[in-house]
Write a protein that holds these residues in place. Structure first.
Motif, PDB file in Angstrom:
ATOM      1  N   ASP A  69      25.425  27.375  44.947  1.00 30.14           N
ATOM      2  CA  ASP A  69      25.661  28.021  46.237  1.00 30.14           C
ATOM      3  C   ASP A  69      26.311  29.376  45.993  1.00 30.14           C
ATOM      4  OD1 ASP A  69      26.316  28.848  48.790  1.00 30.14           O
ATOM      5  OD2 ASP A  69      27.137  26.913  49.425  1.00 30.14           O
ATOM      6  N   HIS A  70      25.542  30.451  46.200  1.00 37.46           N
ATOM      7  CA  HIS A  70      26.044  31.803  45.956  1.00 37.46           C
ATOM      8  C   HIS A  70      27.031  32.279  47.019  1.00 37.46           C
ATOM      9  CE1 HIS A  70      22.148  32.017  43.654  1.00 37.46           C
ATOM     10  NE2 HIS A  70      22.944  32.627  42.791  1.00 37.46           N
ATOM     11  N   PHE A  71      27.129  31.558  48.121  1.00 39.14           N
ATOM     12  CA  PHE A  71      28.006  31.986  49.210  1.00 39.14           C
ATOM     13  C   PHE A  71      29.337  31.234  49.225  1.00 39.14           C
ATOM     14  CE2 PHE A  71      23.784  33.198  50.818  1.00 39.14           C
ATOM     15  CZ  PHE A  71      24.028  34.525  51.169  1.00 39.14           C
ATOM     16  N   ARG A  72      29.571  30.387  48.221  1.00 36.16           N
ATOM     17  CA  ARG A  72      30.784  29.561  48.203  1.00 36.16           C
ATOM     18  C   ARG A  72      31.493  29.712  46.863  1.00 36.16           C
ATOM     19  NH1 ARG A  72      31.524  23.821  47.226  1.00 36.16           N
ATOM     20  NH2 ARG A  72      29.265  23.665  46.901  1.00 36.16           N
ATOM     21  N   ILE A  73      32.799  29.923  46.906  1.00 28.73           N
ATOM     22  CA  ILE A  73      33.592  29.961  45.680  1.00 28.73           C
ATOM     23  C   ILE A  73      33.568  28.567  45.048  1.00 28.73           C
ATOM     24  CG2 ILE A  73      35.899  30.346  44.710  1.00 28.73           C
ATOM     25  CD1 ILE A  73      34.577  32.888  45.713  1.00 28.73           C
ATOM     26  N   ASP A  74      33.455  28.511  43.730  1.00 27.96           N
ATOM     27  CA  ASP A  74      33.466  27.225  43.033  1.00 27.96           C
ATOM     28  C   ASP A  74      34.756  26.487  43.389  1.00 27.96           C
ATOM     29  OD1 ASP A  74      33.825  25.216  40.852  1.00 27.96           O
ATOM     30  OD2 ASP A  74      32.024  26.183  40.048  1.00 27.96           O
ATOM     31  N   PRO A  75      34.661  25.243  43.865  1.00 24.72           N
ATOM     32  CA  PRO A  75      35.877  24.527  44.277  1.00 24.72           C
ATOM     33  C   PRO A  75      36.896  24.381  43.150  1.00 24.72           C
ATOM     34  CG  PRO A  75      33.985  23.031  44.140  1.00 24.72           C
ATOM     35  CD  PRO A  75      33.456  24.414  44.063  1.00 24.72           C
ATOM     36  N   ARG A  76      36.446  24.438  41.907  1.00 21.70           N
ATOM     37  CA  ARG A  76      37.390  24.379  40.783  1.00 21.70           C
ATOM     38  C   ARG A  76      38.269  25.624  40.724  1.00 21.70           C
ATOM     39  NH1 ARG A  76      33.151  23.592  36.101  1.00 21.70           N
ATOM     40  NH2 ARG A  76      31.962  24.877  37.574  1.00 21.70           N
ATOM     41  N   LEU A  77      37.815  26.705  41.401  1.00 23.87           N
ATOM     42  CA  LEU A  77      38.565  27.957  41.419  1.00 23.87           C
ATOM     43  C   LEU A  77      39.271  28.196  42.749  1.00 23.87           C
ATOM     44  CD1 LEU A  77      36.007  30.299  39.608  1.00 23.87           C
ATOM     45  CD2 LEU A  77      38.087  29.298  38.651  1.00 23.87           C
ATOM     46  N   GLY A  78      38.788  27.569  43.820  1.00 22.66           N
ATOM     47  CA  GLY A  78      39.445  27.741  45.110  1.00 22.66           C
ATOM     48  C   GLY A  78      38.471  27.977  46.234  1.00 22.66           C
ATOM     49  N   ASP A  79      38.804  28.926  47.114  1.00 22.70           N
ATOM     50  CA  ASP A  79      37.992  29.163  48.295  1.00 22.70           C
ATOM     51  C   ASP A  79      38.004  30.646  48.648  1.00 22.70           C
ATOM     52  OD1 ASP A  79      40.518  29.594  49.447  1.00 22.70           O
ATOM     53  OD2 ASP A  79      40.603  27.587  50.314  1.00 22.70           O
ATOM     54  N   ASP A  80      37.447  30.981  49.816  1.00 28.84           N
ATOM     55  CA  ASP A  80      37.362  32.380  50.228  1.00 28.84           C
ATOM     56  C   ASP A  80      38.738  33.048  50.301  1.00 28.84           C
ATOM     57  OD1 ASP A  80      34.648  32.241  50.405  1.00 28.84           O
ATOM     58  OD2 ASP A  80      34.525  32.431  52.586  1.00 28.84           O
ATOM     59  N   ARG A  81      39.733  32.313  50.756  1.00 28.94           N
ATOM     60  CA  ARG A  81      41.071  32.912  50.860  1.00 28.94           C
ATOM     61  C   ARG A  81      41.608  33.316  49.493  1.00 28.94           C
ATOM     62  NH1 ARG A  81      44.007  28.247  54.034  1.00 28.94           N
ATOM     63  NH2 ARG A  81      42.600  27.107  52.620  1.00 28.94           N
ATOM     64  N   ASP A  82      41.308  32.537  48.476  1.00 24.43           N
ATOM     65  CA  ASP A  82      41.744  32.884  47.124  1.00 24.43           C
ATOM     66  C   ASP A  82      41.034  34.141  46.638  1.00 24.43           C
ATOM     67  OD1 ASP A  82      43.446  30.562  46.767  1.00 24.43           O
ATOM     68  OD2 ASP A  82      41.591  29.408  46.646  1.00 24.43           O
ATOM     69  N   PHE A  83      39.736  34.248  46.951  1.00 27.51           N
ATOM     70  CA  PHE A  83      38.999  35.453  46.580  1.00 27.51           C
ATOM     71  C   PHE A  83      39.569  36.675  47.286  1.00 27.51           C
ATOM     72  CE2 PHE A  83      35.672  38.561  47.500  1.00 27.51           C
ATOM     73  CZ  PHE A  83      35.238  38.866  46.217  1.00 27.51           C
ATOM     74  N   ASP A  84      39.778  36.558  48.592  1.00 29.05           N
ATOM     75  CA  ASP A  84      40.315  37.684  49.363  1.00 29.05           C
ATOM     76  C   ASP A  84      41.678  38.116  48.833  1.00 29.05           C
ATOM     77  OD1 ASP A  84      38.050  37.539  50.934  1.00 29.05           O
ATOM     78  OD2 ASP A  84      39.040  36.455  52.573  1.00 29.05           O
ATOM     79  N   SER A  85      42.493  37.154  48.476  1.00 26.79           N
ATOM     80  CA  SER A  85      43.825  37.470  47.966  1.00 26.79           C
ATOM     81  C   SER A  85      43.729  38.205  46.631  1.00 26.79           C
ATOM     82  CB  SER A  85      44.635  36.179  47.803  1.00 26.79           C
ATOM     83  OG  SER A  85      45.909  36.440  47.262  1.00 26.79           O
ATOM     84  N   LEU A  86      42.851  37.736  45.741  1.00 26.87           N
ATOM     85  CA  LEU A  86      42.694  38.378  44.445  1.00 26.87           C
ATOM     86  C   LEU A  86      42.230  39.818  44.604  1.00 26.87           C
ATOM     87  CD1 LEU A  86      42.637  38.276  41.347  1.00 26.87           C
ATOM     88  CD2 LEU A  86      40.286  37.395  41.515  1.00 26.87           C
ATOM     89  N   VAL A  87      41.225  40.041  45.452  1.00 25.10           N
ATOM     90  CA  VAL A  87      40.713  41.400  45.654  1.00 25.10           C
ATOM     91  C   VAL A  87      41.799  42.303  46.234  1.00 25.10           C
ATOM     92  CG1 VAL A  87      39.061  42.790  46.975  1.00 25.10           C
ATOM     93  CG2 VAL A  87      38.307  40.695  45.838  1.00 25.10           C
ATOM     94  N   ALA A  88      42.556  41.799  47.197  1.00 23.46           N
ATOM     95  CA  ALA A  88      43.599  42.610  47.830  1.00 23.46           C
ATOM     96  C   ALA A  88      44.691  42.966  46.835  1.00 23.46           C
ATOM     97  CB  ALA A  88      44.187  41.861  49.017  1.00 23.46           C
ATOM     98  N   ARG A  89      45.131  42.006  46.043  1.00 22.64           N
ATOM     99  CA  ARG A  89      46.213  42.275  45.099  1.00 22.64           C
ATOM    100  C   ARG A  89      45.736  43.135  43.936  1.00 22.64           C
ATOM    101  NH1 ARG A  89      47.625  38.653  48.300  1.00 22.64           N
ATOM    102  NH2 ARG A  89      49.768  37.963  48.638  1.00 22.64           N
ATOM    103  N   ALA A  90      44.479  42.980  43.554  1.00 23.97           N
ATOM    104  CA  ALA A  90      43.920  43.888  42.545  1.00 23.97           C
ATOM    105  C   ALA A  90      43.881  45.312  43.095  1.00 23.97           C
ATOM    106  CB  ALA A  90      42.523  43.421  42.139  1.00 23.97           C
ATOM    107  N   GLY A  91      43.447  45.451  44.336  1.00 25.25           N
ATOM    108  CA  GLY A  91      43.392  46.768  44.952  1.00 25.25           C
ATOM    109  C   GLY A  91      44.749  47.429  45.041  1.00 25.25           C
ATOM    110  N   ASP A  92      45.796  46.633  45.271  1.00 26.23           N
ATOM    111  CA  ASP A  92      47.155  47.176  45.328  1.00 26.23           C
ATOM    112  C   ASP A  92      47.530  47.856  44.016  1.00 26.23           C
ATOM    113  OD1 ASP A  92      47.457  46.228  47.894  1.00 26.23           O
ATOM    114  OD2 ASP A  92      48.572  44.433  47.297  1.00 26.23           O
ATOM    115  N   ARG A  93      46.904  47.445  42.921  1.00 25.22           N
ATOM    116  CA  ARG A  93      47.202  48.000  41.599  1.00 25.22           C
ATOM    117  C   ARG A  93      46.118  48.972  41.125  1.00 25.22           C
ATOM    118  NH1 ARG A  93      49.095  43.167  42.606  1.00 25.22           N
ATOM    119  NH2 ARG A  93      51.064  42.445  41.672  1.00 25.22           N
ATOM    120  N   GLY A  94      45.224  49.326  42.032  1.00 26.99           N
ATOM    121  CA  GLY A  94      44.162  50.256  41.672  1.00 26.99           C
ATOM    122  C   GLY A  94      43.059  49.645  40.850  1.00 26.99           C
ATOM    123  N   LEU A  95      42.953  48.325  40.864  1.00 25.19           N
ATOM    124  CA  LEU A  95      41.935  47.620  40.086  1.00 25.19           C
ATOM    125  C   LEU A  95      40.773  47.216  40.982  1.00 25.19           C
ATOM    126  CD1 LEU A  95      44.281  45.222  38.080  1.00 25.19           C
ATOM    127  CD2 LEU A  95      43.218  47.307  37.218  1.00 25.19           C
TER     128      LEU A  95
END
Length: 406
Positions: A69-95
């Motif tokens: 399923d290309h539209f779903r985060i692997d449950p072993r890694l988490g969910d959409d909220r985990d993805f959104d959080s990672l992208v936001a915190r990476a962006g805070d550091r210019g990544l």
């Protein structure tokens, strides 16, 4: 290529391994392991990297390249909220964050109509003999629409681009049909493809991708050092320079599919030589997690043969062994040099004063891409005795030096 990509230096992470996820997804509950990566964002930024190149993060059966399923985060890694959080915190550091898109094949339990898959005399075709990887039919309009939808979805959620897995197995015209519409909606997105063999420049031209992986240079770097045959490196760099007339390749000395550099090299004294080449010639360089600490790891052609090169990382950087600190500092030094000379992204490099065990690599800005008169000269000595580079300096045995000129 979007302008931001010209300054890209990736920290390449295989999330399922990095976070210690189970080997299979069957029955796995949603576990928020993707948050583990957030503890390492400062580490990546301090290394000098400008982005994360992530391995597969979408729902799959096992190793991530058997997507279900290309539209779903692997449950072993988490969910959409985990993805959104990672992208936001990476962006805070210019990544920026680049995702791994597996669109040549899918896992056996992927749900779609039969017309989505290529068929042969024995049934569904598979990828390179792997029964669990069913090949998609790229002539099918529904497949084209699906892939465009996946690219759009995650770019809209904050991804900056895509590394397209096994691009060499996908007809170039497929990307030529898919990408224009996606680019129209996401003009700052970047797209790079995995090419192991074939005509790199022709594939980029025909597909419309921004870049592809430079496996030819990867092989030449470690092979020339092991064989003490720097003529091989010079030959590969000449071919590398010709690719720059068409595109800027993705360069690396390690990734999730190959034996680690520290294991591959016969002489550990030559690790710095390989890194000096990577960071002083043209390309979009990436550092595979753990290589910056001289991790060892042998890839084997067997079940579980990738485990050694895809290890779990501790909860935070303080948990790493102190033994890798010297290699980490070397990476920081070389990445810092590259960022001081952003023109190295498209630099033209010539091999001068060439012998089997010594070479001076002179990198200069491509016409119109940097200040006139600047150059970086990388001196490599693989020999057992000091080597005098005429007009430059003497380099000790099994050592390397970089000369910056303005």
């Amino acid at each position: 290529m979007p302008s931001w990509a010209e300054h890209a230096i990736w920290w390449h992470v295989y999330p399922l391994g990095f976070t210690g996820a189970p080997a299979t997804a069957a029955g796995a509950p949603v576990t928020h392991r993707l948050r583990h990566l957030e503890s390492w964002l400062d580490y990546a930024a301090e290394l000098g990297c400008t982005g994360l190149q992530l391995g597969p993060i979408f729902a799959s059966e096992s190793h991530g390249y058997d997507t279900v399923d290309h539209f779903r985060i692997d449950p072993r890694l988490g969910d959409d909220r985990d993805f959104d959080s990672l992208v936001a915190r990476a962006g805070d550091r210019g990544l920026r964050v680049v995702l791994d898109g597996v669109f040549n094949h899918v896992g056996r339990s992927f749900q779609a109509g039969e017309r989505w898959f290529r068929r042969g005399p024995g049934g569904y075709e598979v990828f390179e003999g792997h029964h669990g990887l069913v090949a998609l039919d790229h002539a099918e309009p529904a497949v084209r629409a699906h892939v465009a939808g996946v690219l759009d979805h995650w770019l809209a959620r904050g991804a900056s681009g895509w590394r397209l897995d096994a691009a060499y197995a996908v007809p170039a015209r497929f990307w030529r049909e898919v990408l224009p519409g996606v680019r129209a909606r996401h003009p700052e997105a970047w797209f790079g493809g995995e090419m192991i063999h074939g005509d790199y420049a022709a594939y980029v031209t025909e597909s419309g991708l921004d870049s592809v992986t430079q496996y030819e240079l990867w092989k030449a770097i470690w092979s020339s050092l092991n064989d003490r045959n720097l003529f091989e490196l010079a030959w590969a760099l000449d071919r590398h320079d010709r690719l720059l007339d068409t595109f800027v390749p993705l360069t690396f000395v390690g990734n999730h599919d190959v034996t680690r550099l520290a294991t591959r090299l016969d002489d550990p004294r030559h690790l710095g030589h390989a890194l000096a080449v990577l960071f002083t010639v043209a390309g979009l360089p990436s550092v595979y997690y753990g290589d910056e600490r001289a991790f060892q790891g042998l890839k084997e052609e067997r079940a579980g043969g990738d485990d050694a090169i895809r290890p779990a990382f501790p909860a935070e950087p303080g948990g790493l062994a102190a033994s890798g600190a010297e290699t980490y500092l070397l990476h920081r030094r070389l990445i810092g040099l590259r960022r001081r000379h952003p023109w190295l992204h498209r630099a033209r490099t010539t091999a001068e004063h060439l012998t089997n065990t010594a070479v001076a690599l002179r990198s200069r800005p491509a016409p119109g891409s940097g200040p006139a008169g600047e150059e970086v000269v990388t001196l490599l000595n693989l020999g057992d005795r000091p080597h005098r580079f005429p007009g430059l300096r003497e380099v000790p045995p099994h050592a390397w030096e970089i000369v910056e000129e303005k």
